[in-house]
Motif scaffolding. Structure first.
Motif, PDB file in Angstrom:
ATOM      1  N   MET A 208     -12.132  10.969  20.419  1.00  0.00           N
ATOM      2  CA  MET A 208     -10.818  11.292  19.875  1.00  0.00           C
ATOM      3  C   MET A 208     -10.951  12.291  18.735  1.00  0.00           C
ATOM      4  O   MET A 208     -12.015  12.446  18.135  1.00  0.00           O
ATOM      5  CB  MET A 208     -10.124  10.029  19.338  1.00  0.00           C
ATOM      6  N   VAL A 209      -9.850  12.945  18.420  1.00  0.00           N
ATOM      7  CA  VAL A 209      -9.781  13.855  17.294  1.00  0.00           C
ATOM      8  C   VAL A 209      -8.392  13.738  16.681  1.00  0.00           C
ATOM      9  O   VAL A 209      -7.426  13.396  17.373  1.00  0.00           O
ATOM     10  CB  VAL A 209     -10.077  15.312  17.738  1.00  0.00           C
ATOM     11  N   CYS A 210      -8.290  13.977  15.374  1.00  0.00           N
ATOM     12  CA  CYS A 210      -7.012  13.867  14.667  1.00  0.00           C
ATOM     13  C   CYS A 210      -6.539  15.232  14.193  1.00  0.00           C
ATOM     14  O   CYS A 210      -7.347  16.108  13.866  1.00  0.00           O
ATOM     15  CB  CYS A 210      -7.152  12.962  13.444  1.00  0.00           C
ATOM     16  N   ALA A 211      -5.223  15.387  14.116  1.00  0.00           N
ATOM     17  CA  ALA A 211      -4.637  16.600  13.561  1.00  0.00           C
ATOM     18  C   ALA A 211      -3.305  16.251  12.912  1.00  0.00           C
ATOM     19  O   ALA A 211      -2.595  15.356  13.372  1.00  0.00           O
ATOM     20  CB  ALA A 211      -4.447  17.657  14.643  1.00  0.00           C
ATOM     21  N   GLY A 212      -2.966  16.956  11.856  1.00  0.00           N
ATOM     22  CA  GLY A 212      -1.709  16.719  11.152  1.00  0.00           C
ATOM     23  C   GLY A 212      -1.668  17.553   9.892  1.00  0.00           C
ATOM     24  O   GLY A 212      -2.458  18.490   9.720  1.00  0.00           O
ATOM     25  N   VAL A 213      -0.738  17.223   9.006  1.00  0.00           N
ATOM     26  CA  VAL A 213      -0.661  17.851   7.691  1.00  0.00           C
ATOM     27  C   VAL A 213      -0.531  16.750   6.654  1.00  0.00           C
ATOM     28  O   VAL A 213       0.049  15.699   6.923  1.00  0.00           O
ATOM     29  CB  VAL A 213       0.528  18.832   7.584  1.00  0.00           C
ATOM     30  N   ALA A 214      -1.092  16.987   5.476  1.00  0.00           N
ATOM     31  CA  ALA A 214      -1.186  15.950   4.453  1.00  0.00           C
ATOM     32  C   ALA A 214       0.173  15.375   4.083  1.00  0.00           C
ATOM     33  O   ALA A 214       0.315  14.163   3.900  1.00  0.00           O
ATOM     34  CB  ALA A 214      -1.882  16.506   3.220  1.00  0.00           C
ATOM     35  N   GLU A 215       1.181  16.219   3.999  1.00  0.00           N
ATOM     36  CA  GLU A 215       2.499  15.769   3.567  1.00  0.00           C
ATOM     37  C   GLU A 215       3.335  15.201   4.704  1.00  0.00           C
ATOM     38  O   GLU A 215       4.456  14.726   4.486  1.00  0.00           O
ATOM     39  CB  GLU A 215       3.255  16.920   2.901  1.00  0.00           C
ATOM     40  N   GLY A 216       2.811  15.242   5.928  1.00  0.00           N
ATOM     41  CA  GLY A 216       3.591  14.782   7.068  1.00  0.00           C
ATOM     42  C   GLY A 216       4.637  15.814   7.465  1.00  0.00           C
ATOM     43  O   GLY A 216       4.702  16.915   6.932  1.00  0.00           O
ATOM     44  N   GLY A 217       5.465  15.450   8.443  1.00  0.00           N
ATOM     45  CA  GLY A 217       6.569  16.316   8.845  1.00  0.00           C
ATOM     46  C   GLY A 217       6.297  17.182  10.047  1.00  0.00           C
ATOM     47  O   GLY A 217       7.229  17.747  10.626  1.00  0.00           O
ATOM     48  N   ARG A 218       5.033  17.326  10.444  1.00  0.00           N
ATOM     49  CA  ARG A 218       4.704  18.081  11.654  1.00  0.00           C
ATOM     50  C   ARG A 218       3.734  17.244  12.475  1.00  0.00           C
ATOM     51  O   ARG A 218       2.664  16.870  11.995  1.00  0.00           O
ATOM     52  CB  ARG A 218       4.100  19.450  11.315  1.00  0.00           C
ATOM     53  N   ASP A 219       4.122  16.962  13.729  1.00  0.00           N
ATOM     54  CA  ASP A 219       3.361  15.990  14.501  1.00  0.00           C
ATOM     55  C   ASP A 219       3.850  15.992  15.943  1.00  0.00           C
ATOM     56  O   ASP A 219       4.807  16.675  16.299  1.00  0.00           O
ATOM     57  CB  ASP A 219       3.574  14.592  13.885  1.00  0.00           C
TER      58      ASP A 219
END
Length: 269
Positions: A208-219
């Motif tokens: 598995m691998v993870c991706a996102g942004v620290a502040e959230g809001g894009r996913d």
């Protein structure tokens, strides 16, 4: 810890309350519209028999990695998602180049053969990969390359994009047009910290691998499991699982494509 919820599908989700945990059928939150004709390797999985004519019957996503080969999430073809055994779905198609799912643009090709990873673990979400062989070949220029082991796209901090036609808010607001959201590839340790409770799934850095942004809001969110995560021009992941949609500290978890590339080649038509 919020418990995992079942897969939430297609149009049916528009009539359900906002999800509160795992997105086994996820799409794009915090993204922007993109031209599907310019991203023909992003495909929609569709069955009008199971999900109706609205949105062309779309219920999951996938990536065209060969002229007759699509990769998607194994759980997209589960009875939990389809409502019946996958062998009973006679009208499974993939759609490429269709901006508006309410129209008939682009190409729609029937799936001839399905391989679903027998090692897929519904408890941990490991091995979430399926290979679809199309009855007809797509144009050669419409494919995308799978990332291999050590590909620079897996470097933490690398910019990536996730694609889908699904929920853009987490509240059942389904986009008819293909969208993409910019996210960052994350350290494996960050994902392990985000999901310490096995009741939500178990993060495994090898598969598995993870991706996102620290502040959230894009996913990713409801409506596009199996859709591609792309970095440096290659597909590095497939939307698999996570908690909520764009929540701070809750990145999306993806099947690591480099870990399953050999299986894809073995089972490609």
């Amino acid at each position: 810890m919020i418990p995992v919820i079942p897969a939430l599908l297609g149009v049916l989700l528009a009539f359900l309350p906002a999800p509160q945990a795992q997105a086994r059928d996820r799409a794009v939150v915090g993204g922007r519209p993109v031209d599907a004709a310019e991203h023909p390797w992003v495909v929609a999985l569709a069955s009008r028999d199971r999900f109706g004519d609205t949105r062309s019957g779309q219920f999951c996503g996938g990536a065209l990695v060969g002229v007759r080969t699509v990769i998607t999430a194994a759980h997209c073809l589960s009875q939990e998602v389809l409502g019946v055994a996958h062998a009973e779905v006679d009208d499974l198609h993939v759609i490429s180049g269709r901006n508006d799912l309410g129209e008939d643009t682009g190409r729609e090709v029937k799936v001839g053969k399905k391989w679903i990873n027998p090692g897929y673990d519904t408890g941990t979400n490991a091995g979430d990969i399926a290979v679809l062989t199309l009855d007809e070949a797509m144009p050669g220029g419409s494919t995308i390359t799978m990332a291999g082991s050590g590909d620079r796209g897996y470097t933490p901090g690398s910019a990536a994009e996730v694609y889908g036609w699904g929920d853009i808010s987490g509240n059942g607001d389904y986009a008819p047009q293909l969208r993409a959201a910019e996210v960052d590839m994350l350290e494996d340790s960050a994902c392990a910290r985000a999901y310490p409770n096995r009741s939500e799934g178990a993060f495994d850095k090898d598969s598995m691998v993870c991706a996102g942004v620290a502040e959230g809001g894009r996913d990713a969110c409801q409506g596009d499991s199996g859709g591609p995560l792309v970095a440096h021009g290659k597909v590095v992941g497939l939307v698999s699982w996570g908690a909520g949609c764009g929540e701070e500290g809750r990145p999306g978890v993806y099947t690591r494509v480099s870990a399953v590339a050999s299986l894809v080649r073995e089972h490609s038509g």
